[in-house]
Design a protein around this motif. Sequence first.
Motif, PDB file in Angstrom:
ATOM      1  N   GLY A   1       7.052  -1.235   6.306  1.00 25.53           N
ATOM      2  CA  GLY A   1       8.196  -2.127   6.189  1.00 25.53           C
ATOM      3  C   GLY A   1       8.213  -3.243   7.211  1.00 25.53           C
ATOM      4  O   GLY A   1       9.167  -4.019   7.261  1.00 25.53           O
ATOM      5  N   VAL A   2       7.197  -3.316   8.030  1.00 30.29           N
ATOM      6  CA  VAL A   2       7.136  -4.436   8.976  1.00 30.29           C
ATOM      7  C   VAL A   2       6.966  -5.730   8.192  1.00 30.29           C
ATOM      8  O   VAL A   2       7.587  -6.745   8.499  1.00 30.29           O
ATOM      9  CB  VAL A   2       5.970  -4.258   9.975  1.00 30.29           C
ATOM     10  N   ILE A   3       6.133  -5.665   7.178  1.00 26.58           N
ATOM     11  CA  ILE A   3       6.069  -6.764   6.222  1.00 26.58           C
ATOM     12  C   ILE A   3       6.984  -6.407   5.064  1.00 26.58           C
ATOM     13  O   ILE A   3       6.751  -5.453   4.336  1.00 26.58           O
ATOM     14  CB  ILE A   3       4.627  -6.975   5.702  1.00 26.58           C
ATOM     15  N   ARG A   4       8.042  -7.187   4.928  1.00 21.29           N
ATOM     16  CA  ARG A   4       9.025  -6.892   3.880  1.00 21.29           C
ATOM     17  C   ARG A   4       8.556  -7.369   2.522  1.00 21.29           C
ATOM     18  O   ARG A   4       8.966  -6.835   1.490  1.00 21.29           O
ATOM     19  CB  ARG A   4      10.331  -7.602   4.196  1.00 21.29           C
ATOM     20  N   GLY A   5       7.770  -8.406   2.517  1.00 18.83           N
ATOM     21  CA  GLY A   5       7.307  -8.941   1.248  1.00 18.83           C
ATOM     22  C   GLY A   5       6.685 -10.294   1.442  1.00 18.83           C
ATOM     23  O   GLY A   5       6.548 -10.764   2.576  1.00 18.83           O
TER      24      GLY A   5
END
Lengths: 157, 157
Positions: free
Chosen positions: A49-53
Amino acid sequence: MTVALDGFDVKLLAALQDNAALTNAELGEIISLSASQVSRRRSKLEEAGVIRGYRAALDPEALGLTVTAFVGVTLGAHSKENARKFRNMVKAMPEVQEAHTLTGDLDYMLKIVVADLKALSNIINDELLPQEAVHHVRSSIAMETLKDDNLLPLGSS
Amino acid sequence: MTVALDGFDVKLLAALQDNAALTNAELGEIISLSASQVSRRRSKLEEAGVIRGYRAALDPEALGLTVTAFVGVTLGAHSKENARKFRNMVKAMPEVQEAHTLTGDLDYMLKIVVADLKALSNIINDELLPQEAVHHVRSSIAMETLKDDNLLPLGSS
DNA sequence: AGTGAAAAACAATGGCG
DNA sequence: CGCCATTGTTTTTCACT
């Protein structure tokens, strides 16, 4: 989930938030890692989840969205139910790009983007003000935007 | 370059700003177009600048960035040179996510993201206030962020 | 920790209806 | 603009260090 990020991760994230179209090989060159390792780290960061999208950054002008406004809202009757309704409405409004609760005399700060001043006026008068919870609304129009990138500061930026 | 956007383009842009990791085939399914046509339209929109780029959206908390603040700045001596210096500094500061000039009594509105309150205090005292042009600074901390997506309203407006 | 190479998935063109 | 095929690129997995 909390993850321990090492230097590679931070550099990887910085590069990706700046340009998510980079290939793993290109990223590998930038941060001195092989493409396969980049791929592995990326998957981990996505899962954690560090990269959300990933998002395409669009040009508002090209889409006819010429007005950005910061709208401060103070709530009156602080009934839980009314406040909840206000929050849900704000979350559902596509014109609201950001909504925060603030310290100080304002209860909420909204960032709103619309086509023109008439659209802004409509939103304020027909959506915000009719809400029972809303006591007062004060809007400031952005005349010029110097910076709009919303890039997080990551050491090596 | 101004481009005429048809319904396909708008839907394509909406899908891409929501999730830029979608493949052309997936995008084609969403907007009812073949993958090859999606590819062509995408290239055109990128070239025309409607799509400015692609970004990874990161989680500030995961990166230890816990404080978001809105900082209102009023300038004092409106000498052109001082104002120019102020603008350049702001553009160069990685902690400044957004900077706008506003109508109303504030000259500038900055959105700042930092690790903690101490870092915010450092920025205000050591970077903003020492600027000759800066007359007054007033900051509000975001206690809670309801919405932060910065998605432009497309179609649903 | 990391690399490199093979296999699978995908993007980008061009031709044709 | 859809469809199909081709070519080149990219991602991802696997074997290995």
